[in-house]
Design an enzyme around this catalytic site. Structure first.
Site, PDB file in Angstrom:
ATOM      1  CG  ASN A  75      -8.309 -11.623 -14.424  1.00 45.21           C
ATOM      2  OD1 ASN A  75      -9.470 -11.573 -13.798  1.00 45.21           O
ATOM      3  ND2 ASN A  75      -7.622 -12.369 -14.334  1.00 45.21           N
ATOM      4  CG  PHE A 102      -1.612  -1.330   1.322  1.00 49.03           C
ATOM      5  CD1 PHE A 102      -2.548  -1.881   0.462  1.00 49.03           C
ATOM      6  CD2 PHE A 102      -1.390  -1.971   2.560  1.00 49.03           C
ATOM      7  CE1 PHE A 102      -3.163  -3.126   0.516  1.00 49.03           C
ATOM      8  CE2 PHE A 102      -2.232  -3.304   2.582  1.00 49.03           C
ATOM      9  CZ  PHE A 102      -3.126  -3.791   1.919  1.00 49.03           C
ATOM     10  CE  LYS A 119      -9.048   6.115 -18.653  1.00 49.27           C
ATOM     11  NZ  LYS A 119     -10.341   6.821 -18.630  1.00 49.27           N
ATOM     12  CB  THR A 174      -7.065  -9.530 -10.622  1.00 47.03           C
ATOM     13  OG1 THR A 174      -7.173  -9.067 -12.019  1.00 47.03           O
ATOM     14  CG2 THR A 174      -6.591 -11.015 -10.555  1.00 47.03           C
ATOM     15  N   GLY A 215      -0.344  -8.327  -4.380  1.00 49.51           N
ATOM     16  CA  GLY A 215      -1.641  -8.793  -4.409  1.00 49.51           C
ATOM     17  C   GLY A 215      -2.492  -8.060  -5.426  1.00 49.51           C
ATOM     18  CD  GLU A 256      -2.324   3.873  -5.512  1.00 54.31           C
ATOM     19  OE1 GLU A 256      -1.920   4.802  -4.942  1.00 54.31           O
ATOM     20  OE2 GLU A 256      -1.585   3.776  -6.852  1.00 54.31           O
TER      21      GLU A 256
END
Ligand SMILES: Cc1cc2nc3c(=O)[nH]c(=O)nc-3n(C[C@H](O)[C@H](O)[C@H](O)COP(=O)(O)OP(=O)(O)OC[C@H]3O[C@@H](n4cnc5c(N)ncnc54)[C@H](O)[C@@H]3O)c2cc1C
Ligand code: SF4
Lengths: 338, 757
Positions: free
Chosen positions: B649, B246, B719, B652, B473, B723
């Site tokens: 995908n 993060f 894109k 995900t 992740g 976040e």
């Protein structure tokens, strides 16, 4: 964490014998050099943080077969000290006859912790005061008697507003103890000089001038179980916190009522998350007894429950919240279908 | 298709399962601290209990007596490493406050000693037995503390370019028919990834191997080499999986070079796993922010004036800020815009990137203010956004490459049941629960950076892709495999992806949501080089160029590789084709590739994308329930509708966005690092007291992916959405609380004591 010796006690007398050495040091229980180990969810946690530093631990888990039994006999509930929180919370007879007990356990901690943790260990869990749990703070009268109290003028949102002293304002964090104290439970204690039984209300001590002394247990003594007299089907536990699960109470109320035709014959009120020890609001109960219940009465009772409360800079809200929780919990208990 | 694997719409790839799913679920995936080391010394940190002052003395006598202790390193005996330059000023470091150089202390939790022992337990025990005496000075904790100095961000760090402005704000604001002026605050927050800050190091002769969770292996390699004064090619960072980051694992922290230097001295591998509470200081955090937002509008809702002023905390050592005005000044059509960002220095550790660094705090302010404006105008907040929607940002007049904001609002509103909302505050209830609906805009800049990759194709159709990307992740393995499989027309199961290793061709930091766009564009380009060779072999005389993917090109769905692969290999007379290539996005500076090999990132995108501006958009919807009596706040429902170009995908992507929405709720209601203002210390530095939502807090999250095609951003048409999900959600929650209670909360986190109804 410091290195320690590990002993496994085969039965109660072996445990008492192993713990007997603790008496010699005559430290308060929580500082005893020899500590019993039950689920370990408080003890090992605090050892890793270097807050508790026993030289030896005595594993009392082998006592479970005899000390983990739960039974409802002659209208009294008997709970073994080694019973696991999860098992007791899931017991249908307890859910039906003592919802306040089942709920106080079910709403505590997480599923994993409830599987590990025992009732005996639960009532002896220690405060979550972050200054107590972080040894890099010098000032903590509970951990380091006479050093001062870092929480008093520090970040004290979770701290107590009842039963505080100018030495310590740490909240007693447990939920189950509120059910026990509300229902006039007693505690069975075993030590090297035999067994004794005391009211649960006499187990914990207010911080006063000696916040390091948390209970009236003598070093080396073990809790073997609890007894709750009578049945309390009209009882409830309301717990309020920032998230919906897996958190200690900001304020909670354990309520048990005996109601006939809308009149309260007997009432029990205990408060969690707001006091330095398991807290019974007896004056508030007295106000309720013999009265016809309505919401105005509930609010008056709640007011009385928090008479004398005093706050520090971040926990002022707990007084108002605590009152609302009491009133709400009373309302819930009154409207229960039983 | 299932909820977890939504059916692809137009311009979306297949929702194939994660490449690394089985390894992760079965526990065979090896994280940094799992890597076997031969006879390591275990390190345990001793960190400062004061935020400002100096260490007077260490009493190590008790610690040294612990059996198994090998060494205790303090400033008195530590090797003096080369200074680490701040990442934003051309260096690699998350902070320039380098510990173990002197007895001086500039932040709580600063590393003041390292205990080394044969076992972890011995190291920990000895660390607990180290006695430190300090001389403490009174620190400055935060905005409200005495001794703070605010200075304009502009000019203090390269990352913050300018305070955007256009037109005449003052005049327009004065003349506006409706005005909003409000102040907002967000708290400090810590990333708290599941995987702790671990570092294992081992020397082999003069070569160093580092196992550390990193979002940027090439940056870490070069940074550590600089600090140790060695050739970067002697440093090898290995990091196949990161257990959450993060932003906290993006720049080099002081611990890595310290461990390497200790290991060199001990001639023994060293293994460190900093504890959860140490993690609050060992790396960075999201600093607290303050905002003043002023909006002026006409009675039809048209914005005429917008001003956003922000204040951010940084350390004494480094000027850091997120400076979200570059987004908030460009989000809506408004002719008169003004902005200003300030940095306030305190005696704290240096803050850093945390998931959607600028947008989380700055959009909280703007999207709350927009809701306030909608109420003043008696207008639906969605309609207010529609009136001010634009295809050109107002500051420089640049066109958005694509913008599906209103489509997101419309689809989201329909799915959420927004029409059932009664606009009046306090108008909806269910028993003791007041109900509120809130919405907000979410957006995130589309960013890309140069990257390189190596692709190997075998005659039998097996493919190996090598690129130093990062699996945090985000699904990096999976989407890279999909990109290669599509370009080379092989089943995805035939593709092996190797990432997370600094010996591989460099990829940029896995930050700013650029990973998928950068790595997939690069891998596609290198795959095309492979195709090129095959085609040439088959059609030696045609000299045809196939599947070229110039950046900005639109040839993703170009012609199929209509050839017999095996025949092509036979014609070439080889069994393996391997290609290496370097890709850079439109507008990347001339030194891009050189910088890339030095572990420096040249990121472009967002408002800094040549003559264009590129953002992904979405709309968040939240239902809150506020208890009339106890003031408990619950969020039974969250819904986000997003458009982010090509979706590699949907599985995900949904997972990222769902996690983002949950984070967004948490950033409104749960996450806050509490400061003891007297000592400038973090009080709730553990996961019992630092609240993140548990399952019970988030019963229902719905993610809607919209179809969107953008041919101007990068060859992959991606894109980036890692976040996007957690932006604006905090505002949507507070907007919903206003709707439920009539009370506007402008300071996060919302705790029940802030509710006054
Ligand atoms: C993250 C977290 C969240 C939690 N949340 C909650 C919550 O919401 N509500 C709540 O009520 N609790 C909560 N808890 C506390 C948890 O319920 C207690 O840790 C647990 O009940 C302790 O039981 P144990 O058997 O593990 O005790 P142990 O850790 O084994 O023992 C605790 C103490 O009691 C002593 N002891 C144990 N058994 C006996 C005995 N029979 N006689 C005498 N002494 C004994 C031990 O020596 C030790 O000093 C939480 C704990 C954690 C870690
Ligand atoms: S409140 Fe009690 S436990 Fe907490 S710091 Fe003060 S003395 Fe210690």
């Amino acid at each position: 964490m410091r290195s320690f010796a590990y002993q496994r006690a085969a039965d109660p007398s072996a445990a008492i014998q192993a713990l007997a050495a603790a008496s010699a040091s005559n430290n308060p229980l929580t500082e005893a050099e020899i500590q019993p180990l039950a689920g370990g969810t408080t003890l090992l946690d605090l050892m890793k943080l270097d807050v508790m530093r026993p030289r030896a631990i005595v594993d009392i888990n082998p006592l479970s077969p005899t000390w983990a039994t739960v039974s409802l006999e002659n209208g009294n509930l008997r709970l073994g000290a080694m019973a696991r929180m999860a098992d007791v919370a899931a017991n249908p007879e307890i859910q039906q006859n003592y919802p306040v007990v089942a709920d106080s356990l079910k709403l505590a901690a997480s599923a994993q912790l409830r599987n590990m943790a025992t009732l005996g260990g639960n009532v002896l869990q220690r405060t979550r005061c972050t200054y107590f749990r972080d040894v890099s703070y010098e000032a903590c009268n509970k951990r380091n008697p006479g050093s001062g109290c870092a929480a008093m003028d520090g970040f004290n949102r979770s701290h107590a507003v009842l039963g505080t002293s100018d030495k310590c304002i740490a909240t007693y964090p447990g939920d189950f103890a509120q059910a026990l104290i509300a229902l006039d439970a007693s505690v069975d204690i075993t030590g090297k000089s035999g067994t004794r039984t005391i009211p649960f209300a006499q187990l914990h001590k207010a911080p006063g001038d000696t916040p390091q002394l948390e209970t009236t247990l003598e070093p080396g003594e073990l809790i073997s179980g609890f007894t709750i007299p009578g049945r309390w089907p009209r009882s409830a536990y309301l717990k309020v916190r920032d998230r919906q699960s897996y958190e200690f109470a900001l304020a909670s109320a354990a309520i048990a009522l005996d109601v006939q035709d809308g009149t309260v014959r007997d009432a029990r009120i205990a408060l969690g998350g707001v006091a330095t020890l398991p807290w019974r609001a007896r004056d508030a109960e007295a106000e309720l007894k013999g009265q016809k219940f309505d919401d105005a009465l509930a609010e008056r009772v709640a007011e009385i429950a928090f008479e004398g409360a005093s706050a520090r800079s971040h926990n002022e809200f707990k007084i108002e919240l605590g009152k609302r929780v009491v009133a709400r919990a009373l309302h819930q208990a009154m409207t229960m279908e039983i | 298709m299932t909820t977890a694997a939504p059916a692809p719409k137009a311009n979306m790839g297949q929702p194939i399962p994660r490449y690394d799913a089985v390894a992760k679920v079965t526990g065979t995936a090896q994280y940094a601290a799992d890597m076997p080391l031969r006879d390591p010394a275990y390190a345990y940190l001793v960190t400062s209990a004061i935020a400002k002052g100096r260490v007077d003395n260490f009493d190590l006598s008790e610690a040294q007596k612990v059996r198994g202790v090998v060494d205790i390193v303090t400033h008195e005996n530590a090797e003096h490493l080369e200074p680490a330059k701040f990442f934003s000023n051309g260096g690699y470091a998350s902070t320039t406050n380098q510990p173990l150089r002197s007895p001086d202390i500039a932040e709580e939790g600063q590393i003041i000693a390292v205990v080394l022992a044969d076992t972890y337990e011995a190291a920990r025990e000895a660390a607990h037995r180290v006695k430190v005496s300090y001389t403490a000075a009174t620190p400055t904790a935060s905005f409200h503390s005495p001794g703070t100095v605010a200075a304009r961000a502009k000019g203090q760090l390269a990352m913050f370019k300018d305070d955007p402005k256009v037109g005449d704000f003052d005049k327009a604001f004065e003349e506006a028919e409706v005005q909003i002026s409000a102040e907002y605050e967000t708290p400090p927050q810590h990333h708290n990834p599941m995987e702790l800050f671990a570092t294992s190091v081992a020397w082999n002769g003069d070569s160093l191997t580092i196992y550390e969770p990193s979002q940027f292996v090439h940056g870490l390699k070069n940074g550590v080499a600089t600090q140790l004064g060695i050739d970067p090619d002697r440093v090898h960072v290995v990091n196949p999986y990161v257990g959450g980051a993060f932003g906290s694992k993006g720049s080099m922290t002081p611990r890595t070079a310290i461990m390497a230097s200790i290991s060199r001295r001990l001639r023994r591998p060293v293994k460190l796993v900093a504890t959860r509470d140490q993690g609050f200081n060992v790396s960075t955090y999201r600093a607290e922010t303050r905002h003043r937002v002023e909006l002026g509008a006409m009675s039809d809702g048209k914005l005429t004036a917008l001003r956003h002023e922000g204040w951010e905390i940084s350390s004494r050592a480094d000027a850091y800020c997120v400076g979200g005005t570059k987004t908030t000044t460009r989000l809506y059509d408004c002719p008169n815009v003004d902005s200003l960002v300030w940095i306030v220095r305190a005696d704290r550790n240096t803050p850093g990137f945390m998931r959607s660094p600028p947008e989380v705090p700055y959009l909280f302010a703007l999207e709350s203010a927009m809701d306030e404006l909608a109420y003043q105008l008696k207008m639906d907040p969605i309609e207010l956004r529609r009136v001010n929607d634009t295809n050109r940002e107002p500051i420089g007049g640049k066109p958005y490459t694509s913008r599906s904001l209103m489509a997101c609002f419309d689809e989201g509103a329909k799915a959420f049941g927004w029409a059932e909302r009664n606009r009046e505050p306090r108008s909806m209830a269910d028993g003791e629960w007041l109900i509120g609906y809130g919405c907000a805009t979410t957006c995130y800049p589309t960013q890309m950076a140069p990257a390189a990759a190596r692709v190997r194709l075998r005659r039998d159709g097996r493919v190996r892709v090598e690129i130093a990307g990062h699996e945090i992740g985000n699904g990096a393995y999976t989407v890279i495999a999909q990109a290669a499989a599509t370009r080379l027309e092989v089943p995805v199961e035939r593709v092996t992806v190797v990432i997370g290793d600094s010996d591989l061709p460099p990829a940029p930091v896995a930050g700013g949501s650029n990973s998928t766009a950068s790595t997939c564009s690069t891998v596609m380009m290198v795959c095309d080089q492979v195709r090129q060779r095959l085609l040439k072999a088959m059609m030696p005389n045609q000299g045809q160029t196939v599947g070229q993917t110039p950046s900005g090109g639109a040839s993703r769905s170009d012609q199929r590789l209509d050839l017999d692969r095996e025949a092509a290999f036979d014609a070439l007379g080889v069994s393996v084709i391997e290609e290496y290539g370097e890709w850079k996005p439109d507008g990347a500076p001339a030194d891009s590739f050189r910088a890339m090999h030095n572990g420096q990132v040249r990121m472009v995108g967002g408002p800094e994308f040549g003559g264009k501006i590129a953002y992904a958009f979405g709309a968040d919807f939240v239902e809150v329930r506020v208890n009339r009596f106890t003031h408990e706040i619950r969020v039974p429902r969250v819904l986000g509708a997003f458009a982010a170009g090509h979706i590699m995908n949907p599985r995900t992507a949904r997972s990222q966005l769902m996690g983002g929405l949950i984070w967004g709720v948490a950033s409104a209601l749960h996450e806050a690092t509490e400061l003891d203002e007297r000592y400038a210390r973090y009080v709730n530095d553990n996961l019992a007291d630092y609240l993140v939502p548990v399952n019970a807090d988030i019963p229902d999250v719905e993610v809607i992916l919209l179809s969107e095609e953008d041919t101007q951003i990068n060859p992959a048409g991606v894109k980036g959405l890692g976040e996007l999900g957690n932006v604006g959600t905090n505002a949507a929650v507070c907007n919903a609380i206003f709707h439920a209670t009539g009370q506007r909360i402008r300071r996060l986190p919302v705790r029940l004591e802030k509710i006054e109804v």
